[in-house]
Design a protein around this motif. Structure first.
Motif, PDB file in Angstrom:
ATOM      1  N   PHE A 164      20.417  79.705  39.171  1.00  9.76           N
ATOM      2  CA  PHE A 164      21.539  80.213  39.959  1.00  9.76           C
ATOM      3  C   PHE A 164      22.572  79.135  40.268  1.00  9.76           C
ATOM      4  CE2 PHE A 164      18.078  83.174  41.018  1.00  9.76           C
ATOM      5  CZ  PHE A 164      18.698  84.380  40.720  1.00  9.76           C
ATOM      6  N   SER A 165      22.314  77.934  39.833  1.00  5.92           N
ATOM      7  CA  SER A 165      23.223  76.826  40.147  1.00  5.92           C
ATOM      8  C   SER A 165      24.427  76.813  39.221  1.00  5.92           C
ATOM      9  CB  SER A 165      22.471  75.497  40.022  1.00  5.92           C
ATOM     10  OG  SER A 165      23.333  74.420  40.302  1.00  5.92           O
ATOM     11  N   GLU A 166      25.565  76.394  39.751  1.00  2.00           N
ATOM     12  CA  GLU A 166      26.789  76.313  38.954  1.00  2.00           C
ATOM     13  C   GLU A 166      26.735  75.143  37.971  1.00  2.00           C
ATOM     14  OE1 GLU A 166      31.647  76.056  39.675  1.00  2.00           O
ATOM     15  OE2 GLU A 166      30.276  76.192  41.379  1.00  2.00           O
ATOM     16  N   TRP A 167      26.083  74.066  38.364  1.00  3.11           N
ATOM     17  CA  TRP A 167      25.918  72.890  37.508  1.00  3.11           C
ATOM     18  C   TRP A 167      24.452  72.493  37.492  1.00  3.11           C
ATOM     19  CZ3 TRP A 167      29.636  69.877  34.861  1.00  3.11           C
ATOM     20  CH2 TRP A 167      30.958  70.330  34.991  1.00  3.11           C
ATOM     21  N   ILE A 168      24.021  71.926  36.370  1.00  8.82           N
ATOM     22  CA  ILE A 168      22.632  71.473  36.255  1.00  8.82           C
ATOM     23  C   ILE A 168      22.581  70.058  35.678  1.00  8.82           C
ATOM     24  CG2 ILE A 168      21.597  73.751  36.084  1.00  8.82           C
ATOM     25  CD1 ILE A 168      21.822  71.705  32.913  1.00  8.82           C
ATOM     26  N   LYS A 169      21.437  69.425  35.890  1.00  6.00           N
ATOM     27  CA  LYS A 169      21.157  68.117  35.313  1.00  6.00           C
ATOM     28  C   LYS A 169      19.888  68.236  34.481  1.00  6.00           C
ATOM     29  CE  LYS A 169      20.212  63.322  36.790  1.00  6.00           C
ATOM     30  NZ  LYS A 169      20.147  62.423  37.962  1.00  6.00           N
ATOM     31  N   VAL A 170      19.906  67.698  33.283  1.00  4.82           N
ATOM     32  CA  VAL A 170      18.726  67.721  32.422  1.00  4.82           C
ATOM     33  C   VAL A 170      17.865  66.497  32.726  1.00  4.82           C
ATOM     34  CG1 VAL A 170      17.874  67.609  30.049  1.00  4.82           C
ATOM     35  CG2 VAL A 170      19.908  68.970  30.582  1.00  4.82           C
ATOM     36  N   ILE A 171      16.591  66.737  32.931  1.00  3.16           N
ATOM     37  CA  ILE A 171      15.675  65.631  33.211  1.00  3.16           C
ATOM     38  C   ILE A 171      14.383  65.812  32.419  1.00  3.16           C
ATOM     39  CG2 ILE A 171      14.171  64.582  34.941  1.00  3.16           C
ATOM     40  CD1 ILE A 171      16.258  64.879  36.993  1.00  3.16           C
ATOM     41  N   ASP A 172      13.982  64.764  31.719  1.00  2.92           N
ATOM     42  CA  ASP A 172      12.660  64.710  31.091  1.00  2.92           C
ATOM     43  C   ASP A 172      11.814  63.780  31.953  1.00  2.92           C
ATOM     44  OD1 ASP A 172      10.373  64.270  29.644  1.00  2.92           O
ATOM     45  OD2 ASP A 172      11.369  63.881  27.743  1.00  2.92           O
ATOM     46  N   PRO A 173      10.911  64.318  32.755  1.00  2.00           N
ATOM     47  CA  PRO A 173      10.135  63.482  33.683  1.00  2.00           C
ATOM     48  C   PRO A 173       9.180  62.513  33.001  1.00  2.00           C
ATOM     49  CG  PRO A 173       9.247  65.700  33.617  1.00  2.00           C
ATOM     50  CD  PRO A 173      10.533  65.738  32.828  1.00  2.00           C
ATOM     51  N   LEU A 174       8.943  62.705  31.699  1.00  2.00           N
ATOM     52  CA  LEU A 174       8.002  61.831  30.999  1.00  2.00           C
ATOM     53  C   LEU A 174       8.704  60.772  30.154  1.00  2.00           C
ATOM     54  CD1 LEU A 174       5.300  64.415  29.812  1.00  2.00           C
ATOM     55  CD2 LEU A 174       5.405  63.082  31.940  1.00  2.00           C
ATOM     56  N   SER A 175      10.031  60.751  30.199  1.00  2.00           N
ATOM     57  CA  SER A 175      10.773  59.789  29.378  1.00  2.00           C
ATOM     58  C   SER A 175      11.795  59.028  30.212  1.00  2.00           C
ATOM     59  CB  SER A 175      11.489  60.529  28.235  1.00  2.00           C
ATOM     60  OG  SER A 175      12.360  59.651  27.536  1.00  2.00           O
ATOM     61  N   HIS A 176      11.850  57.722  30.020  1.00  2.00           N
ATOM     62  CA  HIS A 176      12.862  56.922  30.701  1.00  2.00           C
ATOM     63  C   HIS A 176      14.055  56.649  29.775  1.00  2.00           C
ATOM     64  CE1 HIS A 176      10.828  53.752  28.379  1.00  2.00           C
ATOM     65  NE2 HIS A 176      11.937  53.045  28.512  1.00  2.00           N
ATOM     66  N   TRP A 177      13.983  57.153  28.540  1.00  6.31           N
ATOM     67  CA  TRP A 177      15.041  56.892  27.576  1.00  6.31           C
ATOM     68  C   TRP A 177      16.270  57.769  27.825  1.00  6.31           C
ATOM     69  CZ3 TRP A 177      14.364  52.531  25.364  1.00  6.31           C
ATOM     70  CH2 TRP A 177      13.087  52.105  24.984  1.00  6.31           C
ATOM     71  N   THR A 178      17.438  57.136  27.860  1.00 10.26           N
ATOM     72  CA  THR A 178      18.715  57.833  27.991  1.00 10.26           C
ATOM     73  C   THR A 178      19.734  57.095  27.121  1.00 10.26           C
ATOM     74  OG1 THR A 178      19.659  56.518  29.809  1.00 10.26           O
ATOM     75  CG2 THR A 178      18.156  58.307  30.424  1.00 10.26           C
ATOM     76  N   LEU A 179      20.930  57.616  27.049  1.00 13.34           N
ATOM     77  CA  LEU A 179      21.990  56.921  26.312  1.00 13.34           C
ATOM     78  C   LEU A 179      22.306  55.554  26.911  1.00 13.34           C
ATOM     79  CD1 LEU A 179      24.673  59.617  25.372  1.00 13.34           C
ATOM     80  CD2 LEU A 179      23.189  58.331  23.830  1.00 13.34           C
ATOM     81  N   ASP A 180      21.941  55.356  28.169  1.00  8.87           N
ATOM     82  CA  ASP A 180      22.232  54.087  28.835  1.00  8.87           C
ATOM     83  C   ASP A 180      21.314  52.951  28.388  1.00  8.87           C
ATOM     84  OD1 ASP A 180      24.409  54.847  30.379  1.00  8.87           O
ATOM     85  OD2 ASP A 180      23.158  55.585  32.010  1.00  8.87           O
ATOM     86  N   ASN A 181      20.145  53.280  27.821  1.00 11.77           N
ATOM     87  CA  ASN A 181      19.222  52.189  27.492  1.00 11.77           C
ATOM     88  C   ASN A 181      18.633  52.270  26.087  1.00 11.77           C
ATOM     89  OD1 ASN A 181      17.228  54.203  27.665  1.00 11.77           O
ATOM     90  ND2 ASN A 181      16.660  53.636  29.764  1.00 11.77           N
ATOM     91  N   VAL A 182      19.047  53.246  25.291  1.00 14.76           N
ATOM     92  CA  VAL A 182      18.482  53.405  23.959  1.00 14.76           C
ATOM     93  C   VAL A 182      19.375  52.745  22.901  1.00 14.76           C
ATOM     94  CG1 VAL A 182      19.640  55.568  23.338  1.00 14.76           C
ATOM     95  CG2 VAL A 182      17.347  55.101  22.468  1.00 14.76           C
ATOM     96  N   GLU A 183      18.775  52.361  21.791  1.00 14.14           N
ATOM     97  CA  GLU A 183      19.544  51.788  20.679  1.00 14.14           C
ATOM     98  C   GLU A 183      20.092  52.920  19.815  1.00 14.14           C
ATOM     99  OE1 GLU A 183      18.945  48.854  16.772  1.00 14.14           O
ATOM    100  OE2 GLU A 183      17.203  49.704  17.810  1.00 14.14           O
ATOM    101  N   ILE A 184      21.391  52.829  19.496  1.00 14.65           N
ATOM    102  CA  ILE A 184      22.025  53.785  18.599  1.00 14.65           C
ATOM    103  C   ILE A 184      22.266  53.085  17.264  1.00 14.65           C
ATOM    104  CG2 ILE A 184      23.991  55.299  18.187  1.00 14.65           C
ATOM    105  CD1 ILE A 184      22.289  56.212  20.490  1.00 14.65           C
ATOM    106  N   ILE A 185      21.681  53.630  16.208  1.00 18.63           N
ATOM    107  CA  ILE A 185      21.795  53.033  14.877  1.00 18.63           C
ATOM    108  C   ILE A 185      22.895  53.746  14.084  1.00 18.63           C
ATOM    109  CG2 ILE A 185      20.579  52.520  12.725  1.00 18.63           C
ATOM    110  CD1 ILE A 185      17.963  52.664  14.288  1.00 18.63           C
TER     111      ILE A 185
END
Length: 215
Positions: free
Chosen positions: A15-36
């Motif tokens: 019912f929320s207008e905005w949402i946030k995606v969260i994977d509780p088992l992963s700490h990987w995000t675009l902020d800390n992952v390597e992009i090849i």
């Protein structure tokens, strides 16, 4: 998170207008992952996590189809198969651990819109005739950047964006913006499509300054 908390969060998110995606088992995000280059998220680094889940982990989205990662379509499976899959059915793919949680709508204070100077410089090199036709000269680059960010902010906060591409490199969106004409074109308004990448925790970053005129 127990079962009841999980169900409560899912109900709030639906019912929320905005949402946030969260994977509780992963700490990987675009902020800390390597992009090849030509590959996207380094699959070895994030294994066993899904690359497409990594690029949207902790990102914010308008809670509408066409504005957030699409849910996995289980309708192609029979009831018997779905029954066997009941313990592995996930949001974006089987065995997906991602959740959508409700968040407050972003504001000018919580949203961070970025556009690197090199994007403006590149636009001047590639589209100087067009930009100059809007009244902007070589000395007006900073003003053009300010006007772009202002319009992008207004549009994004209203949820006025579309999915351009969602893959192992990130979640890219297109936004229709308008910039005011200046100097000899003062009083006129120019509309065009611009491209942005969605980053974690309320940040969007320009990827393509000019993506086409608005018809």
């Amino acid at each position: 998170m127990n079962v009841f908390d999980d169900l409560r969060e899912k109900a709030k998110a639906s019912f929320s207008e905005w949402i946030k995606v969260i994977d509780p088992l992963s700490h990987w995000t675009l902020d800390n992952v390597e992009i090849i280059k030509d590959v996207g998220v380094n699959p070895i680094q994030v294994k066993p996590h899904c690359k497409k889940c990594v690029v949207v982990n902790h990102c914010w989205f308008k809670n509408e189809d066409g504005k957030k990662p699409p849910h996995f379509n289980y309708s192609k499976y029979s009831i018997l198969v779905l029954h066997k899959m009941k313990d592995i059915i996930g949001l974006y793919h089987p065995r997906c651990h991602c959740h959508e949680i409700a968040i407050k709508p972003p504001t000018e204070k919580t949203l961070k819109v970025t556009c690197a100077d090199k994007k403006i410089n590149d636009a001047y090199e590639r589209k100087f005739g067009l930009i100059n036709a809007w009244g902007y000269t070589e000395t007006d680059k900073s003003l053009l950047k300010v006007n772009l960010i202002r319009s992008v902010t207004e549009q994004y906060l209203k949820g006025e964006y579309k999915i351009f591409k969602y893959d192992e490199f990130g979640f890219r969106i297109s936004i229709q913006v308008s910039v005011p004409g200046i100097n000899q074109k003062n009083g006129k308004t120019y509309k065009f499509i611009t491209g942005f990448m969605v980053w974690p925790n309320g940040k969007i970053q320009n990827t393509t300054f000019f993506g086409g005129k608005v018809k």
